[in-house]
Design a protein around this motif. Structure first.
Motif, PDB file in Angstrom:
ATOM      1  N   GLN A  88      -6.903  -4.977   9.211  1.00  0.00           N
ATOM      2  CA  GLN A  88      -8.294  -4.362   9.604  1.00  0.00           C
ATOM      3  C   GLN A  88      -8.038  -2.743   9.275  1.00  0.00           C
ATOM      4  N   LEU A  89      -7.089  -2.339   9.850  1.00  0.00           N
ATOM      5  CA  LEU A  89      -6.760  -0.796   9.702  1.00  0.00           C
ATOM      6  C   LEU A  89      -6.638  -0.571   8.226  1.00  0.00           C
ATOM      7  N   ILE A  90      -5.767  -1.398   7.561  1.00  0.00           N
ATOM      8  CA  ILE A  90      -5.699  -1.189   5.785  1.00  0.00           C
ATOM      9  C   ILE A  90      -7.045  -1.062   5.244  1.00  0.00           C
TER      10      ILE A  90
ATOM     11  N   TYR B 121       0.890  -1.345  -0.003  1.00  0.00           N
ATOM     12  CA  TYR B 121      -0.081   0.022  -0.150  1.00  0.00           C
ATOM     13  C   TYR B 121       0.761   1.227  -0.140  1.00  0.00           C
TER      14      TYR B 121
ATOM     15  N   MET C 259      -9.757  -0.295   6.480  1.00  0.00           N
ATOM     16  CA  MET C 259     -10.662   0.828   7.118  1.00  0.00           C
ATOM     17  C   MET C 259      -9.968   1.895   6.157  1.00  0.00           C
ATOM     18  N   ALA C 260      -8.899   1.907   5.818  1.00  0.00           N
ATOM     19  CA  ALA C 260      -8.178   3.135   5.050  1.00  0.00           C
ATOM     20  C   ALA C 260      -8.317   3.128   3.467  1.00  0.00           C
ATOM     21  N   PHE C 261      -8.188   1.719   2.919  1.00  0.00           N
ATOM     22  CA  PHE C 261      -8.165   1.692   1.583  1.00  0.00           C
ATOM     23  C   PHE C 261      -9.416   0.902   0.911  1.00  0.00           C
TER      24      PHE C 261
ATOM     25  N   VAL D 147      -0.015   4.239  -2.549  1.00  0.00           N
ATOM     26  CA  VAL D 147       0.106   6.004  -2.225  1.00  0.00           C
ATOM     27  C   VAL D 147       0.779   6.553  -3.202  1.00  0.00           C
TER      28      VAL D 147
END
Length: 277
Positions: free
Chosen positions: A102-104, A44, A106-108, A48
């Motif tokens: 899970q954070l990834i 990721y 949520m972000a992407f 970006v």
């Protein structure tokens, strides 16, 4: 010739993906199951860079720096209190991998993404046109192996690292700060993990689960090769060659299982792997 190039480039990719895991396991005796999530994080980082329309080469230092920062935080806050409880440390890194994943998401989001390759096109080698970027990974893996081997065997840090590996209590008694060695090693291993994720992304795609596909193979290769980067390179070459041959002449599905099966057989015959007598 194409088959030979496939063998070499596959071995190079396996080494690049596994080197960070080896750094952490060789010193800390902890299998970092968050390694798959670090690979994804590196992927990721490339995404970006692509979205910001920056030079794709910037993704390499960006991913490495991001991995180092994450590694510092993880070692200090999660892993350090669990040095004497390796099983708990393994479970903690596994849980950490789930959290990062899970954070990834949520972000992407969960969509499959694609990134720009730093090197596009093909190179002509022995009259054969082959992916330039895949070929580039071969010298990159060799240089990485030489640098890491030199770091561990030819520097003061390497001497301290080997002392901690052999006998941490004695090393501490001689004035070596074992905690500092572990901190630097874990951070470097995490940085190599995210860097590997960035390197392999142009050859596939980016999604929140991309690292999991590599985690099992990386884990098996580390267990078989022992604690030597040179041994890891040779293991990647042999097992990678077997994977390519099985995928080519039998089935890609069987090829995906080749490394795990070969590792299981090898560890049954030589429980301590190739790096031990």
């Amino acid at each position: 010739m194409v088959l030979l190039l496939d063998l070499l480039t596959t071995a190079a990719m396996l080494f690049v993906v596994t080197a960070g895991l080896m750094m952490i396991f060789g010193v800390m005796k902890i299998v970092n199951f968050a390694h798959g999530a670090l690979l994804t994080l590196g992927g990721y980082a490339s995404y970006v860079v692509t979205q910001l329309k920056l030079d794709p080469w910037l993704s390499w230092p960006l991913a490495f720096a991001a991995g180092m920062v994450v590694g510092m935080a993880v070692e200090r806050l999660i892993v350090r209190p669990l040095y004497k409880r390796p099983l708990d440390a393994i479970l903690a890194t596994w849980g950490l991998g789930i959290v990062i994943g899970q954070l990834i998401v949520m972000a992407f989001g969960r969509e499959v993404q694609f990134v720009d390759s730093p090197l596009s096109g093909t190179w002509s080698l022995f009259g054969i046109d082959y992916s330039a970027y895949r070929l580039l990974l071969v010298p990159v893996a060799i240089v990485m192996c030489l640098l890491l081997t030199g770091l561990l065997n030819g520097t003061r840090f390497g001497i301290r690292t080997r002392a901690v590996i052999m006998n941490e209590d004695l090393a501490s008694g001689l004035g070596i700060h074992a905690g500092w060695v572990r901190f630097v090693t874990f951070s470097l291993g995490a940085g190599l993990g995210t860097l590997a994720g960035t390197m392999i992304t142009p050859l596939s795609s980016v999604d929140p689960n991309m690292g999991m596909a590599w985690l099992v193979s990386a884990f098996m290769l580390v267990m078989v090769s022992g604690h030597s980067m040179v041994s890891l390179m040779l293991t990647c070459l042999v097992f990678g060659a077997c994977q390519v041959l099985v995928s080519t002449y039998a089935s890609p599905v069987l090829g995906g299982l080749t490394i795990a099966v070969l590792a299981a057989v090898t560890l049954r015959i030589r429980p301590k792997g190739f790096a031990h007598g």
